[in-house]
Scaffold this motif. Sequence first.
Motif, PDB file in Angstrom:
ATOM      1  N   LEU A  77     -19.082   3.120 -74.844  1.00  0.00           N
ATOM      2  CA  LEU A  77     -20.428   3.284 -75.396  1.00  0.00           C
ATOM      3  C   LEU A  77     -20.845   4.739 -75.539  1.00  0.00           C
ATOM      4  O   LEU A  77     -21.616   5.082 -76.424  1.00  0.00           O
ATOM      5  CB  LEU A  77     -21.449   2.548 -74.525  1.00  0.00           C
TER       6      LEU A  77
ATOM      7  N   THR B  44     -16.329  -0.203 -70.422  1.00  0.00           N
ATOM      8  CA  THR B  44     -17.556  -0.368 -71.196  1.00  0.00           C
ATOM      9  C   THR B  44     -18.369   0.933 -71.284  1.00  0.00           C
ATOM     10  O   THR B  44     -18.776   1.333 -72.374  1.00  0.00           O
ATOM     11  CB  THR B  44     -18.372  -1.546 -70.636  1.00  0.00           C
TER      12      THR B  44
ATOM     13  N   CYS C 285     -27.019  -0.710 -69.720  1.00  0.00           N
ATOM     14  CA  CYS C 285     -27.624  -1.817 -70.463  1.00  0.00           C
ATOM     15  C   CYS C 285     -29.088  -1.939 -70.026  1.00  0.00           C
ATOM     16  O   CYS C 285     -29.521  -1.256 -69.093  1.00  0.00           O
ATOM     17  CB  CYS C 285     -26.880  -3.131 -70.196  1.00  0.00           C
TER      18      CYS C 285
ATOM     19  N   TYR D 149     -19.452  -5.835 -71.039  1.00  0.00           N
ATOM     20  CA  TYR D 149     -20.505  -5.839 -72.062  1.00  0.00           C
ATOM     21  C   TYR D 149     -20.779  -7.251 -72.572  1.00  0.00           C
ATOM     22  O   TYR D 149     -21.836  -7.507 -73.148  1.00  0.00           O
ATOM     23  CB  TYR D 149     -20.125  -4.923 -73.232  1.00  0.00           C
TER      24      TYR D 149
ATOM     25  N   MET E  73     -20.823  -4.244 -79.397  1.00  0.00           N
ATOM     26  CA  MET E  73     -19.565  -3.528 -79.132  1.00  0.00           C
ATOM     27  C   MET E  73     -18.667  -3.565 -80.363  1.00  0.00           C
ATOM     28  O   MET E  73     -17.965  -2.591 -80.651  1.00  0.00           O
ATOM     29  CB  MET E  73     -18.855  -4.144 -77.916  1.00  0.00           C
TER      30      MET E  73
ATOM     31  N   ALA F 178     -19.791  -3.495 -83.464  1.00  0.00           N
ATOM     32  CA  ALA F 178     -20.352  -2.482 -84.372  1.00  0.00           C
ATOM     33  C   ALA F 178     -19.984  -1.083 -83.886  1.00  0.00           C
ATOM     34  O   ALA F 178     -19.614  -0.209 -84.672  1.00  0.00           O
ATOM     35  CB  ALA F 178     -21.869  -2.638 -84.448  1.00  0.00           C
ATOM     36  N   ARG F 179     -20.073  -0.891 -82.585  1.00  0.00           N
ATOM     37  CA  ARG F 179     -19.754   0.408 -82.000  1.00  0.00           C
ATOM     38  C   ARG F 179     -18.292   0.781 -82.292  1.00  0.00           C
ATOM     39  O   ARG F 179     -17.999   1.906 -82.681  1.00  0.00           O
ATOM     40  CB  ARG F 179     -20.019   0.321 -80.492  1.00  0.00           C
ATOM     41  N   CYS F 180     -17.382  -0.167 -82.103  1.00  0.00           N
ATOM     42  CA  CYS F 180     -15.961   0.122 -82.325  1.00  0.00           C
ATOM     43  C   CYS F 180     -15.683   0.370 -83.807  1.00  0.00           C
ATOM     44  O   CYS F 180     -14.865   1.219 -84.160  1.00  0.00           O
ATOM     45  CB  CYS F 180     -15.086  -1.013 -81.782  1.00  0.00           C
TER      46      CYS F 180
ATOM     47  N   HIS G  70     -16.461  10.716 -79.782  1.00  0.00           N
ATOM     48  CA  HIS G  70     -15.568  10.248 -80.850  1.00  0.00           C
ATOM     49  C   HIS G  70     -14.308   9.712 -80.187  1.00  0.00           C
ATOM     50  O   HIS G  70     -14.090   9.940 -78.979  1.00  0.00           O
ATOM     51  CB  HIS G  70     -15.214  11.390 -81.813  1.00  0.00           C
TER      52      HIS G  70
ATOM     53  N   ALA H 287     -17.799   1.680 -85.871  1.00  0.00           N
ATOM     54  CA  ALA H 287     -18.296   3.034 -86.138  1.00  0.00           C
ATOM     55  C   ALA H 287     -17.314   4.088 -85.631  1.00  0.00           C
ATOM     56  O   ALA H 287     -17.167   5.157 -86.226  1.00  0.00           O
ATOM     57  CB  ALA H 287     -19.664   3.216 -85.487  1.00  0.00           C
ATOM     58  N   LEU H 288     -16.633   3.774 -84.516  1.00  0.00           N
ATOM     59  CA  LEU H 288     -15.678   4.727 -83.938  1.00  0.00           C
ATOM     60  C   LEU H 288     -14.326   4.664 -84.643  1.00  0.00           C
ATOM     61  O   LEU H 288     -13.425   5.457 -84.349  1.00  0.00           O
ATOM     62  CB  LEU H 288     -15.486   4.438 -82.444  1.00  0.00           C
TER      63      LEU H 288
END
Lengths: 353, 353
Positions: A198, A194, A227, A214, A1, A3-5, A202, A7-8
């Motif tokens: 995910l 969550t 998941c 998560y 999460m 890494a995801r944030c 954008h 990236a966002l």
Amino acid sequence: MRARCEALGVVLRPHLKTAKSIDVARIAADGGQGPVTVSTLAEAEYFAAAGWRDILYSTAIAPAKLARADRIQRDHGARLLFVVDDKEAAATIGKEAASLGARFGVLIEIDCGEHRSGVEPASAELVAIADAIGACAPHLDLMGVMAHAGHSYAFDDPAPIAALAEVERFAAVSSAELLRARGYPCPIVSVGSTPTALFAEHLSGVTEVRAGIYLFWDLSQLSRGICAEEDLAVSVLATVIGHQRRGPSLILDAGALALSKDIGANRFMPDAGYGLVCDAVTLKPLGSLAVSTVHQEHGNVPIPDESWFARLPIGSLVRILPNHACLTCAAYASYDVLRGGTVTEQWPRIGGW
Amino acid sequence: MRARCEALGVVLRPHLKTAKSIDVARIAADGGQGPVTVSTLAEAEYFAAAGWRDILYSTAIAPAKLARADRIQRDHGARLLFVVDDKEAAATIGKEAASLGARFGVLIEIDCGEHRSGVEPASAELVAIADAIGACAPHLDLMGVMAHAGHSYAFDDPAPIAALAEVERFAAVSSAELLRARGYPCPIVSVGSTPTALFAEHLSGVTEVRAGIYLFWDLSQLSRGICAEEDLAVSVLATVIGHQRRGPSLILDAGALALSKDIGANRFMPDAGYGLVCDAVTLKPLGSLAVSTVHQEHGNVPIPDESWFARLPIGSLVRILPNHACLTCAAYASYDVLRGGTVTEQWPRIGGW
């Protein structure tokens, strides 16, 4: 999460209502103590005492709770952020804050479609609340808006979840824009659940994401395709205490208090019961065994045939993957941490209110 | 319940799994410390440490729990009674008791129709279990039988409940008779559930009754006509934290963790939701308001019209009568005792396992 944030392009403000644990919160922040979300003042107190400084209490605050909130700020140098969705409540809270000589940050909660709480996005009501908060300066600081797409749990398909993520994003961003046009800077534009975090395409205009489950996952998430089974981090250790031949079923010493009566997974996984039964060591599901009935301390697990009695004699251990981890974990005062099949640590958690 | 059991000529062995409180247990025994029933070893420990001596642990015991049970007996001079419904389990438990140098009383659990656990009444299996227990002398003492008509909760009419009380009674008494014919004296013939205890026509041959929820009552009992509304002894204090105009509904700071997700009352009281909303002082229901939806810390209460917003402004207190008291009380570490509208005492309770 994280890494995801990243990236966002948004800050992650993990919701600690599921884990309620300092050790888990540290993992969530990669060892640090960034912004967090909590659901009770007990959690706010607990994390503030352990050094967290930026704490969003994400349930609308009752005026009578402000004195305690103020003590949390003063005793620990933390900053609490509240959510408000009513202009009279804003005025009452501002008055109470003034009488305490306190100062709190406030987000206005936006209803992006779940209709649990919050005001209509970019509405006249929203502006009226902002003005009510503004009138309480310096005791209330309008810091921005928050939205929560809890209705994302109605789907098990990424497409509608992504669509709701956009609804959530747009509700928050358009509301913040309206308030900025009225002169409120709104540095925080907070969204999250969550699933929407995910699957969002954008998050333009959003500054932070709240997500909590998560950190553990559960069958409710698994059933919605959010998941994978091997992601589930918490389980309930139980013992086979009986073999019921009329059924037939296994009887476990894990019932409604040990598992909770939440069956949120069952909409998309009808056979999840109150939890899936797994091997105690490998955590692999045992066939499709599930706890189908719970009494206070008994859990009944129907079995296809009596060969399971030999496979799981009385006294055998199993692990149950919980239906809804937030509720199951609430029954326990601590976590036993398994590393390589051995309990190596015990992590406390904060219950109550 | 004391008067009722006296009239029936049986001993009352209150089940403390709902209350889990020394103060409530004292009231149940009219200030004394008679025989009690518990559902966890944590309860057994708690009551033994407080002076209770005759403790029935009414969930089938797992062999790995015997060492702790033995410590409870030795440390506090208490006598624990276990239930067993499997001959191999009896042998395993006897072996474990022998290796501990311990001695435990045992009741054989009879399945009187609920099929949760227990063996068929007056069956060959029953005799085999008795012999397995007998073979473990002096470490296991066969003290008798117990039956639990949990399926009495399928009815809201005294006639079928009375019929089930007779099924429960006959299952226990006929089983004890069979064991006596085989040379086991069976001084204890234990039956019980609150409904069957109240509606049984007679309990001839029974020596004791187990009942627990009568100590508090709840909507599950009220919905089945087992108690009256003014009998309900526990409620959850909550605050109105929001007015949702899309609905419309009140938002309370009492959700799934504060109330539990049990909806056992709703079979016979479909509008009970997760609890009925009452005036915080008089405890009278507010119209037919009920908590219809719960999230972790939010409870939503649909209202017929917005006039309720003025009647219950944000910050107002209400009390929720719980759907199922056993599960709701489990969320709390203590009871606030109300006398004449004032909290005069705090009674601790024992959670966990």
